[in-house]
Write an enzyme that holds these catalytic residues in place. Structure first.
Site, PDB file in Angstrom:
ATOM      1  N   HIS A 182     -18.279  14.628   3.563  1.00 17.27           N
ATOM      2  CA  HIS A 182     -17.021  14.240   2.929  1.00 17.27           C
ATOM      3  C   HIS A 182     -15.878  15.130   3.402  1.00 17.27           C
ATOM      4  CE1 HIS A 182     -13.992  14.457  -0.360  1.00 17.27           C
ATOM      5  NE2 HIS A 182     -14.220  13.150  -0.445  1.00 17.27           N
ATOM      6  N   ARG A 200      23.167  20.677  16.520  1.00 10.13           N
ATOM      7  CA  ARG A 200      24.021  20.666  15.327  1.00 10.13           C
ATOM      8  C   ARG A 200      24.720  22.016  15.207  1.00 10.13           C
ATOM      9  NH1 ARG A 200      18.833  19.270  14.291  1.00 10.13           N
ATOM     10  NH2 ARG A 200      18.329  17.162  13.617  1.00 10.13           N
ATOM     11  N   ARG A 258      27.049  18.415  19.064  1.00 15.13           N
ATOM     12  CA  ARG A 258      27.851  17.715  18.057  1.00 15.13           C
ATOM     13  C   ARG A 258      28.834  18.691  17.420  1.00 15.13           C
ATOM     14  NH1 ARG A 258      24.797  15.195  12.974  1.00 15.13           N
ATOM     15  NH2 ARG A 258      24.810  17.377  12.303  1.00 15.13           N
ATOM     16  N   GLY A 294      23.138   7.828  15.511  1.00 16.17           N
ATOM     17  CA  GLY A 294      22.645   8.693  14.432  1.00 16.17           C
ATOM     18  C   GLY A 294      22.058   7.811  13.350  1.00 16.17           C
ATOM     19  N   THR A 295      20.792   7.443  13.526  1.00 16.66           N
ATOM     20  CA  THR A 295      20.206   6.415  12.655  1.00 16.66           C
ATOM     21  C   THR A 295      19.903   6.912  11.242  1.00 16.66           C
ATOM     22  OG1 THR A 295      18.063   6.914  13.680  1.00 16.66           O
ATOM     23  CG2 THR A 295      19.276   4.998  14.511  1.00 16.66           C
ATOM     24  N   ASN A 296      19.957   8.233  11.007  1.00 14.66           N
ATOM     25  CA  ASN A 296      19.787   8.709   9.626  1.00 14.66           C
ATOM     26  C   ASN A 296      20.941   8.190   8.759  1.00 14.66           C
ATOM     27  OD1 ASN A 296      17.670  10.119  10.717  1.00 14.66           O
ATOM     28  ND2 ASN A 296      18.631  12.122  10.574  1.00 14.66           N
ATOM     29  N   ASP A 297      22.165   8.494   9.178  1.00 17.17           N
ATOM     30  CA  ASP A 297      23.332   8.047   8.406  1.00 17.17           C
ATOM     31  C   ASP A 297      23.554   6.545   8.545  1.00 17.17           C
ATOM     32  OD1 ASP A 297      24.025  10.300   7.102  1.00 17.17           O
ATOM     33  OD2 ASP A 297      25.798  10.781   8.297  1.00 17.17           O
ATOM     34  N   CYS A 352      19.475   9.799  18.205  1.00 19.79           N
ATOM     35  CA  CYS A 352      19.174  11.189  17.840  1.00 19.79           C
ATOM     36  C   CYS A 352      18.789  11.344  16.379  1.00 19.79           C
ATOM     37  CB  CYS A 352      20.348  12.103  18.178  1.00 19.79           C
ATOM     38  SG  CYS A 352      21.866  11.711  17.290  1.00 19.79           S
TER      39      CYS A 352
END
Length: 600
Positions: free
Chosen positions: A183, A289, A345, A493-496, A558
């Site tokens: 296990h 950043r 940035r 910037g796909t987060n925001d 990014c």
């Protein structure tokens, strides 16, 4: 011998190596090896076979493609190519990119291992290295974690389903009984946790909360180290080191690079992170950043001095203190990425993040700045916003306070000129955040270009640079054709962009997203896996509109999605130039990018 499969799984009996069958029953062993070759040749993959021997006769019960750890998956893929069982393309597609995460974390330092005291040797049940404080129950592991302790080892005679929570929290798992299919071993491999099982020489006393071997007694809370790749248990803490791409792993990465069309960059804010990512195969930085550099040592004082200044002159005095600090950081990053592009940035977060909000720290700040507490409080209160993520941040800061953009541009360009003079091949790319309109990017690009021209005139030399933007506001994707008239590159910037498209707060969404998943409203967390149907269509639109205006436009991503395999493949299909992700996810992105090219 003389045991059933259930005895092994339950941990009642510790299994022997298959090689021992050669001496006990040579004919059965010979037949078994031949059948193994036949099955692997037929299925063209590593097989997990069940068999039994009764009265000297071998019976095969079943076979299936075997489950495997990341380390095993890489070795199997590489070996099958060498044995000409699989093509290189097929071998690459056999590796699950997410699995590689197991191999991309610190391991024991070889020199430290030579000095370490070996306590016992068990089975290498789940690869990896773990060092931490010893605990003997899942409840105690949980309690220690809640008190803030971080590195924990769970030691048990054998584990059971009741131990799952503690196993999940622990950094490593040690059992006295059980084999490779116990296990503990199976669960640990599934979790990607380091595990040593079947260390039978150790004696656990649950009541006394101790473990003993050959007169050495360890109590609860003592440090112990586990090598899940060799099965060795060590006394005390053993120093770890960063993972390396070598052996079969390096071969797989070289193979991936032969097929991929999509470059993989990294998100890095320090020379150290840049160097780690480069060792993992990153070819450039897609996101540096700059605000992360502001929190170290005396820098935060200079930032606060700038924020508290009552006029432009005061802000410029404070920024002049920051200039050499930023310049030094950029020089280190450019050196680490010699020959590759570095996207930096400009300041993005709202200024309230840099000021203290507690009265005690505000008093200290007031004393340092020669101000009254009331003056500091008034300034901090003036920076407060109802919705800071949609407030005074990004390019809006640079437009309001162009001197910030000037200082950062000067630091970037001066650093580039300095490393160029030392023979470094430098490629600076200045990224303007949170742009939503043509006039915003034009305003900031004018400041950047004017500052760069001034630095070049002062230095009597120049260096090529690019000015681009982060596409993270939906309006930027909708008007990408206009923005591209000024931008040399787009970085999504796909987060925001996910946050603004869904209207989900990235920080608050976890409270309800778990219910969304349970009720089938969403399949995956859109902050972890790119929402291709919604957010992805804005990305697609941004790429197409931008390149309609400027066909040579460099495009990348990014956000955190840059290291998630399905999102990487989506970016590859859109014809992006690169994806950028955290240093330890670079190999994952490289394999995903290669798979995307092969599947295409």
């Amino acid at each position: 011998m003389n045991a059933q499969g259930e005895d092994v799984v339950a941990g009642i009996r510790t299994p022997q190596s298959i090689d021992t069958l050669k001496d006990v029953m040579p004919e059965c062993y010979k037949e078994f090896v031949q059948i193994c070759k036949t099955l692997e040749s037929h299925y063209r993959d590593m097989q997990d076979m069940e068999f039994t021997i009764e009265d000297g006769k071998l019976f095969m019960l079943q076979t299936r493609n075997g489950k495997r750890t990341a380390q095993a998956a890489i070795k199997i893929a590489v070996d099958l190519v060498k044995e000409k069982v699989r093509t290189k393309e097929e071998a690459l597609l056999m590796v699950e990119p997410k699995q590689l995460d197991q191999l991309l974390h610190p391991m024991f330092d070889a020199d430290a291992l030579k000095k370490a005291k070996v306590l016992a040797t068990g089975l290498a049940a789940s690869p990896g290295a773990a060092t931490g404080k010893l605990y003997f129950t899942a409840e105690d592991v949980k309690a220690a974690s809640e008190k803030g302790e971080k590195d924990l080892i769970l030691a048990r005679l054998e584990t059971s389903p009741e131990d799952i929570e503690g196993m999940n929290i622990a950094h490593g798992i040690l059992t006295i009984r059980g084999g490779m299919t116990s296990h503990a071993a199976v669960v640990a491999r599934g979790m990607g946790k380091c595990c040593v099982s079947g260390a039978g020489a150790l004696n656990i006393d649950y009541k006394a909360r101790t473990v003993e071997i050959d007169g050495v007694l360890l109590k609860e809370g003592d440090y112990i180290s586990l090598n899940g790749s060799t099965g060795v248990v060590y006394k005390g803490q053993v120093e770890t080191k960063a993972a390396e791409l070598s052996g079969d792993f390096a071969e797989l990465m070289d193979l991936a690079d032969k097929y991929t069309k999509l470059q993989v960059r990294t998100n890095a804010d320090t020379p150290h992170d840049a160097a780690v990512a480069r060792n993992f195969g990153a070819i450039g930085i897609g996101l540096c950043r700059t605000e992360h550099m502001f929190f170290e040592g005396d820098r935060i004082k200079a930032v606060r001095e700038m924020i508290l200044a009552s006029d432009e002159q005061g802000r410029r005095i404070a920024l002049a203190k920051l200039l050499p600090m930023q310049r030094g950081d950029f020089e280190g990053i450019f050196e680490a990425m010699d020959g590759f592009g570095v996207t930096i940035r400009l300041l993005d977060p709202p200024l309230h993040e840099f000021v203290p909000h507690q009265t005690a720290t505000q008093k200290e700040l007031a004393k340092e700045m020669g101000l009254t507490l009331e003056e500091v409080k008034a300034k901090v209160d003036s920076l407060e916003e109802f919705n800071p993520m949609l407030g005074h941040r990004g390019c809006r800061l640079g437009i309001t306070y162009p001197e910030i953009t000037e200082m950062q541009t000067r630091a970037i360009i001066e650093a580039a000129l300095a490393v160029k003079a030392r023979g470094i091949d430098v490629h600076p790319e200045i990224m303007i955040p949170l742009v939503g309109s043509l006039k915003e990017i034009q305003n900031q690009a004018d400041v950047i270009n004017a500052t760069a021209a001034k630095v070049f005139e002062e230095a009597g030399t120049s260096v090529p640079y690019k000015v681009g933007t982060m596409i993270e506001v939906p309006r930027a994707a909708l008007t990408a054709n206009e923005i591209a008239t000024v931008a040399d590159f787009f970085s999504f910037g796909t987060n925001d962009l996910t946050q603004m498209t869904f209207g989900f707060s990235r920080d608050d969404a976890p409270k309800f997203l778990k219910f969304y998943k349970e009720h089938g409203i969403i399949k995956t967390d859109p902050f972890e896996v790119l929402d291709q149907e919604g957010v992805g269509q804005l990305v697609r639109m941004g790429v197409e509109k931008g390149r309609a205006t400027k066909p040579e436009l460099k495009v990348g991503i990014c956000g955190e999605h840059g290291g998630e395999p399905s999102s990487v493949k989506f970016c590859a299909k859109l014809g992006m130039n690169y994806v950028s992700c955290s240093p330890y996810r670079v190999p994952i992105a490289r394999v995903a990018a290669a798979q995307a090219a092969i599947e295409d």
